[in-house]
Design a protein around this motif. Structure first.
Motif, PDB file in Angstrom:
ATOM      1  N   SER A  41       0.836  -1.200   0.000  1.00 39.15           N
ATOM      2  CA  SER A  41       0.000   0.000   0.000  1.00 39.15           C
ATOM      3  C   SER A  41       0.871   1.249   0.000  1.00 39.15           C
ATOM      4  O   SER A  41       1.838   1.337   0.764  1.00 39.15           O
ATOM      5  CB  SER A  41      -0.900   0.019   1.242  1.00 39.15           C
ATOM      6  N   PHE A  42       0.499   2.191  -0.835  1.00 39.86           N
ATOM      7  CA  PHE A  42       1.212   3.470  -0.927  1.00 39.86           C
ATOM      8  C   PHE A  42       0.247   4.602  -0.600  1.00 39.86           C
ATOM      9  O   PHE A  42      -0.943   4.531  -0.918  1.00 39.86           O
ATOM     10  CB  PHE A  42       1.743   3.695  -2.350  1.00 39.86           C
ATOM     11  N   LEU A  43       0.788   5.650   0.016  1.00 41.30           N
ATOM     12  CA  LEU A  43      -0.007   6.867   0.232  1.00 41.30           C
ATOM     13  C   LEU A  43       0.764   8.040  -0.352  1.00 41.30           C
ATOM     14  O   LEU A  43       1.853   8.370   0.117  1.00 41.30           O
ATOM     15  CB  LEU A  43      -0.279   7.090   1.720  1.00 41.30           C
ATOM     16  N   PHE A  44       0.204   8.655  -1.384  1.00 41.08           N
ATOM     17  CA  PHE A  44       0.815   9.821  -2.019  1.00 41.08           C
ATOM     18  C   PHE A  44       0.142  11.080  -1.482  1.00 41.08           C
ATOM     19  O   PHE A  44      -1.061  11.267  -1.662  1.00 41.08           O
ATOM     20  CB  PHE A  44       0.652   9.753  -3.544  1.00 41.08           C
ATOM     21  N   CYS A  45       0.918  11.935  -0.802  1.00 38.74           N
ATOM     22  CA  CYS A  45       0.367  13.143  -0.178  1.00 38.74           C
ATOM     23  C   CYS A  45       0.993  14.381  -0.810  1.00 38.74           C
ATOM     24  O   CYS A  45       2.139  14.342  -1.258  1.00 38.74           O
ATOM     25  CB  CYS A  45       0.678  13.181   1.320  1.00 38.74           C
ATOM     26  N   GLY A  46       0.266  15.479  -0.781  1.00 40.61           N
ATOM     27  CA  GLY A  46       0.827  16.732  -1.285  1.00 40.61           C
ATOM     28  C   GLY A  46      -0.248  17.651  -1.810  1.00 40.61           C
ATOM     29  O   GLY A  46      -1.414  17.277  -1.900  1.00 40.61           O
ATOM     30  N   PRO A  47       0.143  18.890  -2.157  1.00 42.90           N
ATOM     31  CA  PRO A  47      -0.834  19.867  -2.659  1.00 42.90           C
ATOM     32  C   PRO A  47      -1.446  19.400  -3.985  1.00 42.90           C
ATOM     33  O   PRO A  47      -0.967  18.454  -4.612  1.00 42.90           O
ATOM     34  CB  PRO A  47      -0.002  21.143  -2.875  1.00 42.90           C
ATOM     35  N   ARG A  48      -2.497  20.091  -4.397  1.00 44.32           N
ATOM     36  CA  ARG A  48      -3.166  19.718  -5.651  1.00 44.32           C
ATOM     37  C   ARG A  48      -2.241  20.014  -6.846  1.00 44.32           C
ATOM     38  O   ARG A  48      -1.406  20.922  -6.802  1.00 44.32           O
ATOM     39  CB  ARG A  48      -4.481  20.486  -5.812  1.00 44.32           C
ATOM     40  N   GLY A  49      -2.419  19.238  -7.890  1.00 42.33           N
ATOM     41  CA  GLY A  49      -1.758  19.530  -9.164  1.00 42.33           C
ATOM     42  C   GLY A  49      -0.255  19.340  -9.213  1.00 42.33           C
ATOM     43  O   GLY A  49       0.415  19.955 -10.030  1.00 42.33           O
ATOM     44  N   VAL A  50       0.296  18.465  -8.330  1.00 40.92           N
ATOM     45  CA  VAL A  50       1.757  18.276  -8.340  1.00 40.92           C
ATOM     46  C   VAL A  50       2.172  16.909  -8.881  1.00 40.92           C
ATOM     47  O   VAL A  50       3.356  16.584  -8.898  1.00 40.92           O
ATOM     48  CB  VAL A  50       2.374  18.495  -6.929  1.00 40.92           C
ATOM     49  N   GLY A  51       1.204  16.089  -9.296  1.00 39.39           N
ATOM     50  CA  GLY A  51       1.550  14.826  -9.956  1.00 39.39           C
ATOM     51  C   GLY A  51       1.263  13.557  -9.179  1.00 39.39           C
ATOM     52  O   GLY A  51       1.774  12.495  -9.535  1.00 39.39           O
ATOM     53  N   LYS A  52       0.433  13.610  -8.126  1.00 38.41           N
ATOM     54  CA  LYS A  52       0.165  12.409  -7.314  1.00 38.41           C
ATOM     55  C   LYS A  52      -0.552  11.329  -8.135  1.00 38.41           C
ATOM     56  O   LYS A  52      -0.126  10.176  -8.182  1.00 38.41           O
ATOM     57  CB  LYS A  52      -0.681  12.778  -6.085  1.00 38.41           C
ATOM     58  N   THR A 158      -3.954  11.797  -1.604  1.00 39.20           N
ATOM     59  CA  THR A 158      -4.716  12.786  -0.815  1.00 39.20           C
ATOM     60  C   THR A 158      -4.002  14.136  -0.771  1.00 39.20           C
ATOM     61  O   THR A 158      -2.775  14.196  -0.849  1.00 39.20           O
ATOM     62  CB  THR A 158      -4.934  12.284   0.629  1.00 39.20           C
ATOM     63  N   THR A 159      -4.791  15.186  -0.642  1.00 36.76           N
ATOM     64  CA  THR A 159      -4.233  16.521  -0.425  1.00 36.76           C
ATOM     65  C   THR A 159      -4.240  16.874   1.065  1.00 36.76           C
ATOM     66  O   THR A 159      -3.688  17.879   1.470  1.00 36.76           O
ATOM     67  CB  THR A 159      -5.065  17.575  -1.193  1.00 36.76           C
ATOM     68  N   GLU A 160      -4.903  16.022   1.885  1.00 31.96           N
ATOM     69  CA  GLU A 160      -5.062  16.343   3.317  1.00 31.96           C
ATOM     70  C   GLU A 160      -4.740  15.114   4.170  1.00 31.96           C
ATOM     71  O   GLU A 160      -5.640  14.441   4.674  1.00 31.96           O
ATOM     72  CB  GLU A 160      -6.487  16.853   3.585  1.00 31.96           C
ATOM     73  N   LYS A 161      -3.446  14.865   4.322  1.00 30.20           N
ATOM     74  CA  LYS A 161      -2.992  13.674   5.065  1.00 30.20           C
ATOM     75  C   LYS A 161      -3.491  13.667   6.508  1.00 30.20           C
ATOM     76  O   LYS A 161      -3.772  12.598   7.070  1.00 30.20           O
ATOM     77  CB  LYS A 161      -1.461  13.619   5.019  1.00 30.20           C
ATOM     78  N   HIS A 162      -3.635  14.861   7.103  1.00 31.12           N
ATOM     79  CA  HIS A 162      -4.017  14.943   8.518  1.00 31.12           C
ATOM     80  C   HIS A 162      -5.430  14.417   8.789  1.00 31.12           C
ATOM     81  O   HIS A 162      -5.785  14.135   9.928  1.00 31.12           O
ATOM     82  CB  HIS A 162      -3.916  16.395   9.011  1.00 31.12           C
ATOM     83  N   LYS A 163      -6.230  14.267   7.712  1.00 28.45           N
ATOM     84  CA  LYS A 163      -7.602  13.775   7.888  1.00 28.45           C
ATOM     85  C   LYS A 163      -7.696  12.253   7.824  1.00 28.45           C
ATOM     86  O   LYS A 163      -8.765  11.681   8.004  1.00 28.45           O
ATOM     87  CB  LYS A 163      -8.509  14.377   6.805  1.00 28.45           C
ATOM     88  N   GLN A 173       3.044   2.913   2.858  1.00 22.84           N
ATOM     89  CA  GLN A 173       4.348   3.548   2.627  1.00 22.84           C
ATOM     90  C   GLN A 173       4.039   4.962   2.134  1.00 22.84           C
ATOM     91  O   GLN A 173       3.402   5.126   1.090  1.00 22.84           O
ATOM     92  CB  GLN A 173       5.119   2.760   1.584  1.00 22.84           C
ATOM     93  N   ILE A 174       4.473   5.967   2.882  1.00 22.61           N
ATOM     94  CA  ILE A 174       4.034   7.347   2.629  1.00 22.61           C
ATOM     95  C   ILE A 174       5.065   8.116   1.804  1.00 22.61           C
ATOM     96  O   ILE A 174       6.269   8.084   2.101  1.00 22.61           O
ATOM     97  CB  ILE A 174       3.763   8.088   3.963  1.00 22.61           C
ATOM     98  N   TYR A 175       4.582   8.788   0.754  1.00 23.72           N
ATOM     99  CA  TYR A 175       5.424   9.633  -0.103  1.00 23.72           C
ATOM    100  C   TYR A 175       4.851  11.044  -0.101  1.00 23.72           C
ATOM    101  O   TYR A 175       3.676  11.238  -0.427  1.00 23.72           O
ATOM    102  CB  TYR A 175       5.453   9.093  -1.533  1.00 23.72           C
ATOM    103  N   ASP A 176       5.671  12.008   0.291  1.00 28.35           N
ATOM    104  CA  ASP A 176       5.233  13.412   0.323  1.00 28.35           C
ATOM    105  C   ASP A 176       5.709  14.130  -0.932  1.00 28.35           C
ATOM    106  O   ASP A 176       6.922  14.272  -1.151  1.00 28.35           O
ATOM    107  CB  ASP A 176       5.776  14.112   1.583  1.00 28.35           C
ATOM    108  N   PHE A 177       4.760  14.593  -1.724  1.00 28.53           N
ATOM    109  CA  PHE A 177       5.065  15.294  -2.974  1.00 28.53           C
ATOM    110  C   PHE A 177       5.284  16.781  -2.699  1.00 28.53           C
ATOM    111  O   PHE A 177       4.563  17.380  -1.887  1.00 28.53           O
ATOM    112  CB  PHE A 177       3.912  15.116  -3.970  1.00 28.53           C
ATOM    113  N   ASN A 178       6.268  17.367  -3.385  1.00 25.63           N
ATOM    114  CA  ASN A 178       6.604  18.782  -3.191  1.00 25.63           C
ATOM    115  C   ASN A 178       5.826  19.666  -4.152  1.00 25.63           C
ATOM    116  O   ASN A 178       5.402  19.226  -5.224  1.00 25.63           O
ATOM    117  CB  ASN A 178       8.099  19.011  -3.463  1.00 25.63           C
ATOM    118  N   ARG A 179       5.698  20.930  -3.760  1.00 26.57           N
ATOM    119  CA  ARG A 179       5.257  21.927  -4.725  1.00 26.57           C
ATOM    120  C   ARG A 179       6.336  22.057  -5.802  1.00 26.57           C
ATOM    121  O   ARG A 179       7.514  21.907  -5.514  1.00 26.57           O
ATOM    122  CB  ARG A 179       5.057  23.290  -4.050  1.00 26.57           C
TER     123      ARG A 179
END
Length: 349
Positions: A41-52, A158-163, A173-179
């Motif tokens: 399982s993967f979790l892709f997190c980060g702002p909108r429109g960055v390629g998740k 997701t755009t809101e990991k805290h939720k 496995q968590i991946y944080d995408f950058n702006r």
């Protein structure tokens, strides 16, 4: 008449190396595939429109490819790749959690997971906006996420990991995408302009990139809008006008008037801005950024932080030489206070 395809779809990345601004994530995933150490399982997190979602699709396509290249790129020719490209794959499922967020939707998904893939190695489930799942749906999903069959892979975005509840986070496995940086967006827009044979001024692309706030999809959407508006020729003036942004020139003039303590000119200039259709609050926000940029320009070594063209950088350097740092610090405090009180004021002017 040829069907128009928006740039965000037409130039959507198809390989890991094409992901803009996410080189570390791309390299990690490629190494995991190469060494056969893929998480369940993967979790892709980060702002909108960055390629998740684009990255999730590339990962899904790559791990099911029958003829993977030595550079860990999908071949695009095998049955799995072709069915994926035609949106007819029976092994890769995309689910929007915003509209499929109930327990019944998740139970339907877990029932599907029990059926092994008909062809290809994995069944892959891409769940977008996963934070929109209800609490009951999250709990119904836990067991499947904890002990999935070996052929099942889950990619959550997701755009809101805290939720997302901790029990889900601990299973992924968590991946944080950058702006995406302004310079990377500008380079990408240049590449598209050259392919589409669009004439452009570099500063107009920089305005689009600045306005996008790190989201490539937003930049491409504004780019398409400006192309339609300008009839295929992107200019600096048109970009400011159509994107509803105040030109840098306004703030250079405001600062000059402040330094001369010319209250009359300041009021006339504010009226000019209001007549152009801008709110006084927008002027305050612009001034806040302008004073910060002048403070940065006090030392030429920090001008790389400005992310504007060389001509504008020179104007900031010239004005920073005549505006004292004490004035800028005081002005920043006053503007911040004004932005706070503006929300409560009935007389913004």
């Amino acid at each position: 008449m040829e069907r128009f395809i928006v740039s965000a779809l037409k130039y959507r990345p198809q390989k890991f190396d094409e992901l803009l601004g996410q080189q570390a994530i791309a390299a990690t995933l490629k190494n995991a595939i190469k060494s056969n150490q893929l998480a369940q399982s993967f979790l892709f997190c980060g702002p909108r429109g960055v390629g998740k979602t684009s990255c999730a699709r590339i990962l899904a396509k790559t791990i099911n490819c029958e003829n993977l290249s030595s550079s860990i790129d999908a071949c695009g020719e095998c049955l799995s790749c072709k069915s994926f490209q035609e949106n007819s794959s029976f092994n890769i499922f995309e689910l929007d959690a915003a509209s499929n967020n109930s327990v019944d939707h998740i139970r339907s998904l877990t029932d599907q997971v029990r059926i092994p893939p008909q062809n290809g190695q994995y069944k892959i489930y891409i769940i977008d906006e996963v934070h929109m799942l209800s609490s009951a749906a999250f709990n119904a999903f836990l067991k499947t996420l904890e002990e999935p069959p070996p052929y099942a892979k889950f990619i959550l975005a997701t755009t809101e990991k805290h939720k997302i509840i901790p029990t889900i986070l601990s299973r992924c496995q968590i991946y944080d995408f950058n702006r995406i940086s302004v310079s990377e967006i500008v380079d990408h827009l240049k590449h598209i302009s050259e392919k589409e044979k669009i004439e452009y001024e570099e500063e107009s692309l920089r305005i689009i990139a600045n306005k996008a706030d790190g989201a490539l999809r937003d930049a491409l959407s504004r780019y398409d809008r400006l192309i339609s508006f300008s009839n295929g020729q992107l200019t600096y003036d048109q970009s400011f006008e159509h994107l509803n942004i105040l030109d840098y020139d306004h703030f250079f003039r405001f600062t000059e008037s402040f330094m001369m303590e010319d209250a009359t000119q300041i009021m006339l200039h504010l009226d000019e801005i209001v007549q152009l259709g801008f709110e006084p609050e927008q002027m305050l926000q612009g001034l806040n950024e302008h004073f910060r940029n002048l403070l940065v320009s006090k030392d030429e070594r920090t001008t790389k932080l400005l992310e504007v063209g060389d001509e504008i950088i020179q104007r900031f350097l010239d004005q920073a030489r005549v505006v004292p740092a004490e004035f800028l610090l005081s002005a920043l405090n006053l503007v911040s206070e004004s932005l706070g009180t503006a929300k409560l004021s009935n007389s913004l002017r």
